[in-house]
Design an enzyme around this catalytic site. Sequence first.
Site, PDB file in Angstrom:
ATOM      1  N   LYS A 163       0.858  -1.179   0.000  1.00 49.30           N
ATOM      2  CA  LYS A 163       0.000   0.000   0.000  1.00 49.30           C
ATOM      3  C   LYS A 163       0.900   1.236   0.000  1.00 49.30           C
ATOM      4  CE  LYS A 163      -4.222  -1.849   0.719  1.00 49.30           C
ATOM      5  NZ  LYS A 163      -5.435  -1.525  -0.056  1.00 49.30           N
ATOM      6  N   LYS A 269     -13.292  -7.252  -7.080  1.00 52.28           N
ATOM      7  CA  LYS A 269     -13.723  -7.504  -5.701  1.00 52.28           C
ATOM      8  C   LYS A 269     -15.240  -7.675  -5.698  1.00 52.28           C
ATOM      9  CE  LYS A 269      -9.959  -4.663  -3.869  1.00 52.28           C
ATOM     10  NZ  LYS A 269      -9.583  -3.394  -3.236  1.00 52.28           N
TER      11      LYS A 269
END
Length: 356
Positions: A163, A269
Amino acid sequence: MLKLEYKDYTLDFKFDAGTSRGILRKHHVVYLKIYQSSMPDIKGYGEAAPLVGLSPETVADVLEALPDLAEKLEKVTIPIDEDDVWVLVDQLVGMELPSLRFALETAFLDLIGGGKMQLFDNDFTTGSKDIPINGLIWMGEESFMKTQISEKLNKGFKCIKLKVGAIDFEQELRLIEMLRKESESLMIRVDANGAFPVNEVFARLTELAKYGVHSIEQPIMPGQWEAMQLICKRTPVPIALDEELIGVAEFSQKQELLKMLRPQYIILKPTLLGGFKQTLEWIRLANQMNIGWWLTSALESNIGLNAVSQFAGNFSDIGYQGLGTGQLYSNNISSPLCISGAYLGIDTKQQWDLPF
């Protein structure tokens, strides 16, 4: 007659999980249980786990919709196969509640499979084949991120995802440089969650390219199609669209987005996209346009993760998936899902400890 029961639940992170949108400490979800009144011992489970700041709906929205859904379910018959599930969910839940659609699809698939938490029939669900996964590095102090990196490398991960976008970019580059020095063959993915300013994005991508970064997820905020189109066309690092896909419901809209932006990859997702049927539409279009893709959990507990992982098992040779999130919570639902090295599998000797 179909009956619906539900329960809200709070998952506790084992650590402060940093993203460019802030720190995650708790995640609120809703579990569904569906059964026929004539056969109450055979139950199908699903999980609605909207993500704050990403999902168009909240847990409160899901809870508000459930009494009406329960009434509707009493008037329908149990679906007979996957296609029947897709049609029925389209009729029962709108695209404004994507996590609930995913939960309902999951519960129906579980129910028609006999309530055994096996939604699909493939080598993964039978425990004979594992899925390669990436090792996820959360944002935080540089020392914390280095510790995570060392742990993942020691466990044998061949693909690491970091991230980025919350701490100083130069610090992030040092971490990526450290990773590259560890291994020339290591696959490095980064996820900006839209954090890069548009006027700085090419300079940052140029720096990332020096370290052979495999791809970057969502470098700028979604909804900036002209800017993203230019980035995808000229980028030195392949672009993977993520948040850009959320809320794009119609097949024609999906087609328009991919034709205009032409990303190198898309991230799928199901919790955020509206379930498996919606995800299959994205896969169909991506395959037609030679756009790569992979599946990623949306921080669901093991009930939702199990569903996405079993869905991934339907596809062969799909590379590293983002499905290693089952160990994030101190109070996750116990399940047969297990991580061995850099692979996610099912231990058929383990049992589920379902929430209700």
